[in-house]
Design an enzyme around this catalytic site. Structure first.
Site, short mmCIF file in Angstrom:
data_model
loop_
_atom_site.label_atom_id
_atom_site.label_comp_id
_atom_site.label_asym_id
_atom_site.label_seq_id
_atom_site.Cartn_x
_atom_site.Cartn_y
_atom_site.Cartn_z
N MET A 164 -7.12 9.03 9.59
CA MET A 164 -7.74 9.60 8.37
C MET A 164 -8.55 10.86 8.69
SD MET A 164 -8.76 6.08 6.43
CE MET A 164 -8.90 4.96 7.81
N LYS A 192 -3.19 4.45 -4.30
CA LYS A 192 -3.46 5.53 -5.26
C LYS A 192 -2.16 5.97 -5.89
CE LYS A 192 -7.45 7.74 -3.36
NZ LYS A 192 -7.90 8.29 -2.16
N ASP A 195 0.82 -1.21 0.00
CA ASP A 195 0.00 0.00 0.00
C ASP A 195 0.86 1.26 0.00
OD1 ASP A 195 -2.40 -1.23 -0.11
OD2 ASP A 195 -2.77 -1.20 2.05
N1 SAH Z 1 -3.52 0.15 9.30
C1 SAH Z 1 -2.94 1.45 9.56
C2 SAH Z 1 -3.95 2.55 9.34
C3 SAH Z 1 -4.41 2.67 7.91
S1 SAH Z 1 -5.53 3.98 7.68
C4 SAH Z 1 -2.36 1.49 10.97
O1 SAH Z 1 -2.62 0.57 11.77
O2 SAH Z 1 -1.63 2.42 11.28
C5 SAH Z 1 -4.46 5.28 7.13
C6 SAH Z 1 -4.31 6.33 8.21
O3 SAH Z 1 -3.39 5.88 9.18
C7 SAH Z 1 -3.78 7.65 7.74
O4 SAH Z 1 -4.78 8.45 7.19
C8 SAH Z 1 -3.26 8.23 9.05
O5 SAH Z 1 -4.32 8.71 9.83
C9 SAH Z 1 -2.73 6.99 9.73
N2 SAH Z 1 -1.29 6.81 9.51
C10 SAH Z 1 -0.67 5.74 9.00
N3 SAH Z 1 0.66 5.90 8.99
C11 SAH Z 1 0.89 7.11 9.52
C12 SAH Z 1 2.07 7.86 9.82
N4 SAH Z 1 3.30 7.39 9.56
N5 SAH Z 1 1.91 9.08 10.39
C13 SAH Z 1 0.71 9.56 10.69
N6 SAH Z 1 -0.43 8.91 10.43
C14 SAH Z 1 -0.35 7.70 9.87
#
Ligand code: SAH
Length: 268
Positions: free
Chosen positions: A176, A61, A39
């Protein structure tokens, strides 16, 4: 570490970004996978752990084009597994935290493809730690709520009892959150959350370009706009944000010294 049998799909979390936060199981899977379907939030330093002959397929994307449909990704996983490949489905953070891992696992189960789940450090936990924001402190909160700013239609979730959540949970961690940040804040205020609650945004957590913005619920939208704050970002509201001033981002500084190679080792 376990062998990755041909014809299986492993659904793994890659953590929030810093390759040092990969689990040993994730590195072991990367070292053996024939195909890695990854992803947008999975960076190059992490993909560098794949074996040189591995096929890397991007499933996010790209260039403004919409991401492939979830169904197409799932069908691709099934197709590759049926060809006898070792298929690693690599997601940011943890695959079961707002990561559609459950949907993919159910589809694999239905198709009779053997799979396993490798958890990862979710951004809302490890990412906030790098930003100097602990999720709990005994003086301030004994519970945390994780929520998403998007439902399946890309809108604020409408199945939530916002007033009950705000009353019950002293700390909110919102994934998000950027797309509808202003509407999200309005919704929380309307639900009864005070405008002077400490609030923070953390973008690109655990990566060298990490940014942390602390403010209050009422001032965060203006501050984020003024700073050009961009996703991926986490939105945190609660007393624990006040501890950020004391902890700072020293963890990040320690882990990402310029002369330190944080990328993981390639399989020999
Ligand atoms: N499965 C992932 C979340 C996926 S949804 C997890 O457990 O972290 C995607 C969202 O995750 C983004 O919109 C943001 O809110 C958050 N996110 C993921 N990686 C991030 C990062 N390095 N810094 C800040 N937010 C992050």
């Amino acid at each position: 570490m376990p062998d990755f049998p041909p014809g299986q799909v492993w659904l793994a979390g890659a953590g929030p970004g810093d390759p040092g936060l990969l689990t040993l199981h994730a590195v072991n899977a990367l070292n053996q996978a024939d195909t890695v379907i990854y992803d947008a939030l999975v960076g190059e330093a992490i993909l560098a752990c794949a074996k040189p002959a591995a096929m890397l397929e991007y499933a996010g994307k790209r260039g403004g084009k919409p991401s492939p449909k979830q169904r197409d990704i799932t069908l691709r996983l099934i197709e590759l597994a049926r060809q006898g490949r070792r298929v690693l489905r690599l997601k940011g953070g943890d695959p079961f935290v707002f990561g559609r891992g459950a949907e993919e696992a159910l589809a694999l189960r239905e198709a009779g493809i053997p799979f396993r789940i490798i958890p990862g450090i979710s951004a809302g936990i490890g990412g906030l730690a790098y930003a100097g924001i602990p999720l709990t402190h005994r003086d301030t909160n004994s519970c945390v709520t994780f929520l998403t700013g998007h439902n399946a239609q890309g809108e604020l979730p409408d199945s939530l009892d916002w007033a009950a959540m705000v009353r019950a949970s002293p700390v909110l961690v919102i994934y998000m959150a950027m797309k509808h940040l202003d509407r999200l804040v309005a919704k929380l205020r309307h639900a009864g959350l005070a405008g002077d609650r400490p609030a923070a945004l953390v973008s690109h957590a655990t990566l060298p370009q990490m940014r942390v913005l602390t403010a209050t619920l009422d001032t965060i939208v203006g501050r984020a706009a003024a700073d050009g704050f961009a996703p991926p970002a986490l939105f945190v509201i609660g007393e624990v944000v006040n501890l950020q001033q004391q902890f700072g981002t020293s963890n990040l500084q320690a882990m990402l010294l310029p002369d330190r190679d944080v990328s993981c080792q390639k399989a020999s």
